[in-house]
Design a protein around this motif. Structure first.
Motif, mmCIF file in Angstrom:
data_model
loop_
_atom_site.group_PDB
_atom_site.id
_atom_site.type_symbol
_atom_site.label_atom_id
_atom_site.label_comp_id
_atom_site.label_asym_id
_atom_site.label_seq_id
_atom_site.Cartn_x
_atom_site.Cartn_y
_atom_site.Cartn_z
ATOM 1 N N GLY A 71 4.815 -11.783 -9.158
ATOM 2 C CA GLY A 71 6.208 -10.747 -8.226
ATOM 3 C C GLY A 71 7.344 -11.776 -8.525
ATOM 4 N N PRO A 72 8.336 -10.900 -7.921
ATOM 5 C CA PRO A 72 9.658 -11.804 -7.869
ATOM 6 C C PRO A 72 9.890 -13.048 -7.159
ATOM 7 C CG PRO A 72 10.029 -9.620 -6.734
ATOM 8 C CD PRO A 72 8.335 -9.735 -7.323
ATOM 9 N N PRO A 73 9.129 -13.163 -6.376
ATOM 10 C CA PRO A 73 9.552 -14.729 -5.197
ATOM 11 C C PRO A 73 9.625 -15.900 -6.148
ATOM 12 C CG PRO A 73 7.789 -13.406 -4.229
ATOM 13 C CD PRO A 73 7.917 -12.928 -5.720
ATOM 14 N N PRO A 74 10.716 -16.446 -6.095
ATOM 15 C CA PRO A 74 11.326 -17.651 -6.787
ATOM 16 C C PRO A 74 10.585 -18.891 -6.614
ATOM 17 C CG PRO A 74 13.050 -17.071 -5.660
ATOM 18 C CD PRO A 74 11.980 -16.009 -4.999
ATOM 19 N N LEU A 107 8.903 -15.432 5.993
ATOM 20 C CA LEU A 107 10.044 -14.715 5.091
ATOM 21 C C LEU A 107 9.686 -15.031 3.602
ATOM 22 C CD1 LEU A 107 13.002 -15.472 7.327
ATOM 23 C CD2 LEU A 107 11.699 -13.166 7.320
ATOM 24 N N CYS A 108 9.665 -13.914 2.929
ATOM 25 C CA CYS A 108 9.602 -13.998 1.654
ATOM 26 C C CYS A 108 10.936 -14.668 0.902
ATOM 27 C CB CYS A 108 9.427 -12.500 0.979
ATOM 28 S SG CYS A 108 9.257 -12.700 -0.864
ATOM 29 N N THR A 109 10.561 -15.562 -0.090
ATOM 30 C CA THR A 109 11.490 -16.309 -0.673
ATOM 31 C C THR A 109 12.351 -15.614 -1.748
ATOM 32 O OG1 THR A 109 10.084 -17.065 -2.379
ATOM 33 C CG2 THR A 109 10.383 -18.531 -0.464
ATOM 34 N N HIS A 110 12.025 -14.202 -1.926
ATOM 35 C CA HIS A 110 12.829 -13.164 -2.809
ATOM 36 C C HIS A 110 14.044 -12.750 -2.086
ATOM 37 C CE1 HIS A 110 13.175 -9.300 -5.022
ATOM 38 N NE2 HIS A 110 14.137 -10.384 -5.597
ATOM 39 N N LEU A 111 13.633 -11.757 -1.191
ATOM 40 C CA LEU A 111 15.002 -11.341 -0.267
ATOM 41 C C LEU A 111 14.478 -11.228 1.051
ATOM 42 C CD1 LEU A 111 16.074 -8.335 -2.886
ATOM 43 C CD2 LEU A 111 17.068 -10.495 -2.569
ATOM 44 N N GLN A 112 13.891 -12.098 1.376
ATOM 45 C CA GLN A 112 13.501 -12.094 2.966
ATOM 46 C C GLN A 112 12.835 -11.113 3.706
ATOM 47 O OE1 GLN A 112 14.974 -15.412 4.353
ATOM 48 N NE2 GLN A 112 14.522 -15.705 1.989
ATOM 49 N N CYS A 113 11.813 -10.518 2.962
ATOM 50 C CA CYS A 113 11.180 -9.467 3.750
ATOM 51 C C CYS A 113 10.034 -10.335 4.553
ATOM 52 C CB CYS A 113 10.544 -8.579 2.885
ATOM 53 S SG CYS A 113 11.789 -7.260 2.073
ATOM 54 N N VAL A 114 9.509 -9.781 5.486
ATOM 55 C CA VAL A 114 8.419 -10.245 6.164
ATOM 56 C C VAL A 114 6.945 -10.274 5.342
ATOM 57 C CG1 VAL A 114 7.064 -10.601 8.369
ATOM 58 C CG2 VAL A 114 9.720 -10.149 8.442
ATOM 59 N N GLU A 150 0.917 -11.368 0.878
ATOM 60 C CA GLU A 150 1.541 -10.510 0.092
ATOM 61 C C GLU A 150 3.083 -9.877 1.031
ATOM 62 O OE1 GLU A 150 -2.594 -8.546 -1.347
ATOM 63 O OE2 GLU A 150 -1.310 -7.433 0.207
ATOM 64 N N CYS A 151 3.751 -9.716 -0.100
ATOM 65 C CA CYS A 151 5.172 -9.338 0.330
ATOM 66 C C CYS A 151 5.141 -7.750 -0.126
ATOM 67 C CB CYS A 151 6.282 -10.131 0.022
ATOM 68 S SG CYS A 151 7.930 -9.227 0.463
ATOM 69 N N ARG A 152 5.293 -6.905 0.645
ATOM 70 C CA ARG A 152 5.247 -5.334 0.468
ATOM 71 C C ARG A 152 6.604 -4.939 0.025
ATOM 72 N NH1 ARG A 152 0.689 -2.769 4.316
ATOM 73 N NH2 ARG A 152 -0.795 -4.033 3.694
ATOM 74 N N CYS A 153 7.586 -5.711 -0.083
ATOM 75 C CA CYS A 153 8.985 -5.092 -0.290
ATOM 76 C C CYS A 153 8.785 -4.955 -2.044
ATOM 77 C CB CYS A 153 10.030 -6.163 0.014
ATOM 78 S SG CYS A 153 10.372 -5.826 1.952
ATOM 79 N N HIS A 154 8.561 -5.877 -2.694
ATOM 80 C CA HIS A 154 8.589 -5.623 -3.958
ATOM 81 C C HIS A 154 7.111 -6.536 -4.841
ATOM 82 C CE1 HIS A 154 12.628 -6.331 -2.467
ATOM 83 N NE2 HIS A 154 12.756 -5.288 -3.098
ATOM 84 N N GLU A 155 6.213 -6.196 -3.902
ATOM 85 C CA GLU A 155 4.862 -6.820 -4.338
ATOM 86 C C GLU A 155 4.838 -8.114 -4.839
ATOM 87 O OE1 GLU A 155 3.686 -3.884 -7.433
ATOM 88 O OE2 GLU A 155 3.672 -2.177 -5.853
ATOM 89 N N GLY A 156 5.442 -9.024 -4.295
ATOM 90 C CA GLY A 156 5.332 -10.312 -4.389
ATOM 91 C C GLY A 156 4.130 -10.921 -3.682
ATOM 92 N N VAL A 157 3.427 -11.777 -4.254
ATOM 93 C CA VAL A 157 2.225 -12.583 -3.881
ATOM 94 C C VAL A 157 2.135 -14.030 -3.833
ATOM 95 C CG1 VAL A 157 -0.315 -12.580 -4.558
ATOM 96 C CG2 VAL A 157 0.955 -10.481 -4.983
HETATM 97 S S1 FES Z 1 11.639 -9.640 -0.657
HETATM 98 FE FE1 FES Z 1 9.402 -10.222 -0.981
HETATM 99 S S2 FES Z 1 9.081 -9.825 -3.317
HETATM 100 FE FE2 FES Z 1 11.073 -9.262 -2.857
#
Ligand code: FES
Length: 113
Positions: A90-93, A55-62, A73-80
């Motif tokens: 990208g946005p992952p904190p 789970l992405c640490t931004h908004l929990q996308c897979v 990679e997280c495709r929701c908001h291009e987190g890497v």
């Molecule tokens: S939920 Fe992964 S970058 Fe936003």
């Protein structure tokens, strides 16, 4: 009274078998369910393993492993994330939550650390 003062945790650490180690090709990844969470298990090109809560640490996308870019990679908001789980762009904190990988009787096993 003693139990009240020092409660004993009954929670056991989650573990999941992934697959036989010789069926897990280098440069690939697999997803497994660990308890109630998705886990991403990666076999790097050098043959070593890494595993994370998927789970992405931004908004929990897979998140998923990109073999082409050798990164997560997280495709929701291009987190890497790096393959070491570090948030690199990208946005992952925060980094991904790491899991432990062991080989037990020839089987890849992922578990909470
Ligand atoms: S939920 Fe992964 S970058 Fe936003």
């Amino acid at each position: 009274m003693v139990r009240f003062l020092s409660p004993v945790s009954r929670r056991t650490k989650e573990r999941a078998e992934v697959c036989p180690v010789d069926e897990f090709a280098a440069g690939t990844a697999r997803s497994v369910v660990l308890g109630e969470q998705a886990a991403l298990v990666i076999r790097l090109p050098d043959g070593s393993f890494r595993a994370y809560i998927a789970l992405c640490t931004h908004l929990q996308c897979v998140v998923g492993y990109s073999a082409e870019n050798n990164r997560i990679e997280c495709r929701c908001h291009e987190g890497v994330y790096s393959v070491e789980g570090a948030n690199v762009s990208g946005p992952p904190p925060r980094p991904l939550a790491a899991l432990k990988v062991t080989i037990e009787s020839g089987v890849v096993v992922v578990s909470e650390g």
